[in-house]
Design an enzyme around this catalytic site. Structure first.
Site, PDB file in Angstrom:
ATOM      1  CD  GLU A  26       0.038   1.411   3.091  1.00  0.00           C
ATOM      2  OE1 GLU A  26      -0.825   2.418   2.662  1.00  0.00           O
ATOM      3  OE2 GLU A  26       0.876   1.403   3.851  1.00  0.00           O
ATOM      4  CG  HIS A  84      -4.372  -0.576   4.554  1.00  0.00           C
ATOM      5  ND1 HIS A  84      -4.698   0.330   3.465  1.00  0.00           N
ATOM      6  CD2 HIS A  84      -3.654   0.411   4.889  1.00  0.00           C
ATOM      7  CE1 HIS A  84      -4.334   1.439   3.649  1.00  0.00           C
ATOM      8  NE2 HIS A  84      -3.684   1.565   4.604  1.00  0.00           N
TER       9      HIS A  84
END
Length: 351
Positions: free
Chosen positions: A10, A320
Site C-alpha cells: 500500500e 492494507h
C-alpha cells in the site's frame, strides 16, 4: 539489520507503523527506506513522526532520521516499559493510528511478564494521545472501542478506551486514552468465520458547531439507501470541539461480531452524500456474509501473530491487509493461508 522498503504494497504510513510495532515486539532493529513513497507528500508527516517518537519512548529505542519529511529511518528497540505515557500529534493527525502503533507492544506484557525483556511486566499502562479523533482514511474512536477492542478481549487482553475530547480537522485538539490492565493471553486464538444473525443497526451523527439539519439529512439518506432498516438514530452535539466537524457512525451488531462504519463530513460534500457513501459500505458488508469488515481485517493480523493465531473470514482483502500479510513474516516466524472465494477471503494464522 532488517531493511524494509516503504514503497511496497500500500506504500503508505501503515508499513512504518506496523514495522515499529513488530520491531518492539520482536526486539528486531530495522531500517526503512522510501517512507510513504506512494503518497502525494512522501516522508514523515507529523502524525507519523509522533508514532515514531511514541514507539521510541515505550521501547527505549535508538532512532535515526526522526524528523519531518524524512524518507529513511533507523529504529533499534530496547526493552518495552509499561507506564503512563502522553503524546501529542500537534495537528489534527490521527490519534488512533499513533495509539495503535504502541498498543500491541504494551499488550504483550502479561501478568506474568512479557517476552520483550521489560523489567516490570504486568504493571498497568496508560497511553494518552492528543490530535484528531475522527479523520478521513483512519479508524475513528468508535471503531477502535466497539469493533477492535472486543477482539482484543477475545485474545485475553483487558483494555479500555476513553474519548476525553473530540478532535476534527483542521484544529485537532481531541484526546483519547487507553488503559491496559492485562495483556494478551499467549495461548489464546481467534476464530471468527461466521457472522451469526443480525441483531441491530444503529446510526449516530456527531455534530460540532454545525446545524442539526445535517444529521437529519444524513439519517434520511442512510435509511433510504440501506438494504436493512435502521433500528435507532442518535445525534450528539459537541460544544467542546475546537473546530466544526461531522461524522456519521453506523454500528452493525451481529451475533458474533460488531462492525463500525463511518462517513466523514467535509467541506464541499453534501450531507446526503455522506449518508449514501456510508450506506454503500454497510450494504457491501452485509451482502458478503463475512463477519470481519475490510478495515478490521488488517488490524487483527498483528495481534493474532503474537498470540496463538486462529482464522477469520473477511469481506475483502484490501491492499492494507495484503501488505500486512507480506510484512509480518519479515519479523515473525508465522505462516498465513489465504483462500479467496465467493464469500470473501479466509485468512488463517499459523504459529
Amino acid at each position: 539489520m532488517l531493511t524494509i522498503d516503504g514503497s511496497f504494497g500500500e506504500g503508505g504510513g501503515q508499513i512504518l507503523r506496523s514495522s515499529l510495532s513488530l520491531a518492539m515486539i520482536t526486539q528486531t532493529p530495522f531500517r526503512i527506506e522510501n517512507i510513504r513513497a506512494r503518497r502525494r507528500k512522501p516522508g514523515l508527516m507529523r502524525q507519523h513522526l509522533t508514532a515514531v517518537k511514541a514507539a521510541a519512548r515505550v521501547s527505549n529505542a535508538h532512532v535515526e532520521g526522526a524528523e519531518l519529511g524524512s524518507t529513511e529511518l533507523v529504529f533499534e528497540p530496547g526493552p518495552i516499559c509499561p507506564g503512563h505515557y502522553e503524546f501529542a500529534v500537534g495537528t489534527a493527525g490521527s490519534t488512533m493510528l499513533v495509539l495503535q502503533t504502541v498498543l500491541p507492544a504494551l499488550l504483550l506484557l502479561t501478568e506474568s511478564g512479557g517476552e520483550s525483556g521489560g523489567e516490570s511486566g504486568g504493571e498497568p499502562s496508560e497511553v494518552s494521545v492528543e490530535g484528531g479523533t475522527h479523520n478521513m482514511n483512519a479508524p475513528v474512536f468508535e471503531f477502535l472501542d466497539r469493533a477492535f477492542r472486543p477482539q482484543m478481549q477475545a485474545l485475553g487482553a483487558e483494555v479500555s478506551f476513553g474519548l476525553e475530547q473530540h478532535g476534527f480537522y483542521p484544529a485537532g485538539g481531541g484526546r483519547v486514552r487507553a488503559t491496559i490492565n492485562r495483556g494478551f493471553d499467549p495461548s489464546a486464538s481467534l476464530e471468527l468465520v461466521e457472522r451469526g444473525r443480525l441483531e441491530s443497526v444503529e446510526a449516530t451523527a456527531l455534530l460540532a458547531h454545525l446545524p442539526a439539519h445535517i444529521a437529519e439529512r444524513e439519517f434520511a439518506a442512510l435509511a433510504e439507501a440501506l438494504d436493512v432498516p435502521v433500528d435507532e438514530t442518535r445525534t450528539v452535539t459537541l460544544e467542546e470541539s475546537r473546530s466544526p466537524g461531522n461524522t456519521l457512525i453506523v454500528d452493525v451488531a451481529s451475533e458474533n461480531v460488531t462492525e463500525v462504519f463511518t462517513g466523514i463530513g467535509r467541506k464541499g460534500v453534501r450531507a446526503e452524500e455522506v449518508g449514501e457513501e456510508t450506506a454503500r459500505a454497510v450494504n457491501a458488508y452485509l451482502a458478503g456474509g463475512a463477519p470481519v469488515g475490510p478495515y478490521l481485517a488488517d488490524q487483527l493480523l498483528l495481534p493474532m501473530t503474537i498470540t496463538s493465531g486462529g482464522v477469520f473470514r473477511t469481506s475483502e482483502c484490501t491492499p492494507h491487509t495484503a501488505t500486512q500479510l507480506a510484512l509480518i513474516p519479515r519479523f515473525v516466524d508465522v505462516g498465513f493461508e489465504r483462500i479467496d472465494d465467493e464469500h470473501g477471503t479466509l485468512i488463517r494464522v499459523e504459529k
